[in-house]
Scaffold this active site. Structure first.
Site, PDB file in Angstrom:
ATOM      1  N   TYR A  26      76.165  15.212  33.365  1.00 30.68           N
ATOM      2  CA  TYR A  26      76.315  14.291  32.309  1.00 30.68           C
ATOM      3  C   TYR A  26      76.550  14.961  30.983  1.00 30.68           C
ATOM      4  CZ  TYR A  26      73.810  11.274  35.741  1.00 30.68           C
ATOM      5  OH  TYR A  26      73.356  10.654  36.793  1.00 30.68           O
ATOM      6  N   ASP A  37      61.706   1.074  36.193  1.00 27.88           N
ATOM      7  CA  ASP A  37      61.085  -0.401  36.613  1.00 27.88           C
ATOM      8  C   ASP A  37      60.950  -1.247  35.275  1.00 27.88           C
ATOM      9  OD1 ASP A  37      59.042   1.750  36.015  1.00 27.88           O
ATOM     10  OD2 ASP A  37      57.613   0.554  36.980  1.00 27.88           O
ATOM     11  N   GLU A  53      51.751  -1.252  29.739  1.00 31.88           N
ATOM     12  CA  GLU A  53      52.293  -2.465  29.668  1.00 31.88           C
ATOM     13  C   GLU A  53      52.293  -3.200  28.420  1.00 31.88           C
ATOM     14  OE1 GLU A  53      52.385  -3.111  34.556  1.00 31.88           O
ATOM     15  OE2 GLU A  53      50.908  -4.205  33.252  1.00 31.88           O
ATOM     16  N   HIS A  67      58.554   5.004  40.976  1.00 25.66           N
ATOM     17  CA  HIS A  67      59.344   5.052  39.548  1.00 25.66           C
ATOM     18  C   HIS A  67      58.576   6.065  38.639  1.00 25.66           C
ATOM     19  CE1 HIS A  67      62.535   2.029  39.640  1.00 25.66           C
ATOM     20  NE2 HIS A  67      61.897   1.194  40.529  1.00 25.66           N
TER      21      HIS A  67
END
Length: 462
Positions: free
Chosen positions: A360, A158, A434, A153
């Protein structure tokens, strides 16, 4: 002293005017009360979000680390999808699995009628080998179109999945106060499919979700998404209008005539021809593209030629990407790239055949949504700023072409690191602080509440 007599004829208009004045004041007072009451409601709901996000932060980090340790490539997110589906089922949502092959959609119906919006997180990882160091570092392997690869990841999907799972729990706990419906899209294959050859014309990810008719079945009025990026931890940045680049991939074959490396005059050597094309393609941006209309990039990323030092090959293969922020501009750039490659090859006696495959479109943020959510996001984070244009592309752009969309970024660079030198997305050393992720939960939940409550208030006032 003169005496004034008030007749019945004079009293009647005074009474009527007084009644009208009282009525106007009553309406204005009620309107002011309603506006104040709505403001209090949004404030109280945002306060709930703040409390609930703090309560679920530790669980969300656990989800993130588990998903990080077990990454899966696009259209192979079976384990991740099960984790998501189990959580949404636990929350009592209407859950559909197998969406666009391996995606999950959950529908949360609020306790009051109202508008419908969609929230999206992407789940797939990249074919990147993660270095050792983290206690939850990936050791996973996967199959990318038949080839065994390491999986990591390295783009933060994630965290996107874990944050939206947490936001779903936060909002589910408040559903009695929510006027409307929320569509949670856990999307596979944003980085591309691990099973579909992009040159076949098949589709994946957001494009496949739309083809399956999900925006017609559920009919959201707006769609939001968040992406982690290098930047000060907990900072939010976004912009109105063009945000991420439109992208196309190209493959190019340069054909000549092979022969002995010691006698190049008897060949049409495609290797120096290919080198001239690589150099010439740079002028399509520096000399042919009107950069006042859109920034642009033409990158040659792969080059394959020959198998022996004394053998001139018959052909050279190369591939790369073309990026800009405007469709008409991109069409002109495609034409210039094709002409440049073909004419350079022709001038050397060779032939160039180029194939350009749309990937895209550019992500265009809705200006009204951006304006509406700006004060909301400033209440979520004390560091909100305008995002620069991003050279990366995003298949969120397909959603934003269908309905108004807003794509925002969350900074995740630890405070002891300089974002200017931190490893970027797609790098094996990409690292997420985090502590920033609780801001992401609050951002997604707060945008949702504000949109739905504002829509309900607008309808009520009408």
């Amino acid at each position: 002293m003169e005496t004034t007599y008030v007749t019945k004829a004079k009293i009647k208009p005074i009474i009527i005017n007084s009644v009208l004045l009282i009525s106007v004041l009553f309406v204005l007072s009620n309107k002011a009360y309603a506006q104040n009451n709505d403001s209090v409601t949004i404030a109280s709901l945002e306060s709930q979000i703040r409390i609930r996000a703090a309560e679920i932060e530790k669980k969300m980090i656990g989800w993130r680390e588990d998903i990080h340790q077990h990454p899966e490539l696009g259209d192979a997110e079976m384990r991740t999808s099960k984790i998501v589906a189990d959580q949404l089922n636990h929350l009592g949502m209407e859950v559909t699995t197998g969406v666009a092959r391996t995606g999950v959609i959950g529908i949360l119906k609020g306790g009051k009628p109202g508008a419908t919006i969609a929230l999206r997180a992407d789940m797939d990882a990249l074919p990147v080998k993660e270095p050792e160091g983290l206690s939850f570092a990936s050791k996973a392997m996967g199959t990318m179109r038949g080839q065994q690869v390491n999986v990591m990841h390295a783009c933060g999907h994630d965290t996107h999945t874990a944050m939206l799972m947490a936001a779903a729990e936060v909002l589910s706990g408040m559903k009695q106060d929510i006027p409307g419906t929320i569509m949670f899209i856990f999307q596979p294959a944003e980085e591309g499919s691990s099973i579909v050859d992009p040159t076949t014309g098949d589709i994946w990810g957001a494009q496949l979700i739309l083809k399956e008719g999900w925006f017609k079945k559920v009919k959201p009025e707006a769609v939001f998404a968040l992406h982690v990026m290098v930047g000060p931890s907990g900072a939010i940045f976004f912009k109105s209008g063009a945000t991420t680049a439109g992208s196309e991939n190209f493959t190019l074959k340069v054909s000549g005539r092979g022969g002995h490396g010691g006698m190049p005059w008897s060949t049409i050597d495609p290797v120096p021809t290919a080198a001239l094309i690589v150099s010439g393609l740079q002028t399509t941006v520096s000399r042919k593209a009107d950069l006042t209309k859109s920034p642009a990039v033409v990158t040659v990323a792969t080059l394959q030629a020959g198998s022996n030092p004394n053998v001139i090959p018959d052909s050279v293969f190369m591939s790369g990407t073309i990026r800009s922020y405007d469709k008409d501009f991109q069409n002109k750039l495609d034409s210039d790239v094709t002409l440049t490659a073909e004419k350079i090859a022709e001038s050397q006696g060779g032939i160039a055949k180029i194939t350009i495959t749309p990937n895209y479109p550019a992500t265009i943020n809705d200006s009204k949504l951006a304006d509406q959510m700006s004060p909301v996001l400033k209440r979520v984070s004390n560091n909100v700023s305008e995002s620069p244009l991003q050279g990366a592309s995003e298949d969120f752009s397909f959603y934003a072409k269908e309905i108004p969309g807003l794509f925002i970024f969350l900074g995740i660079t630890p405070k002891d690191q300089d974002p200017a030198t931190a490893a970027p997305n797609h790098n094996p050393h990409f690292f997420v602080d985090e502590t920033a992720l609780i801001t992401g939960i609050r951002a997604m939940a707060s945008m949702t509440i504000n949109y739905l409550v504002s829509a309900a208030n607008t309808k009520k006032n009408k």
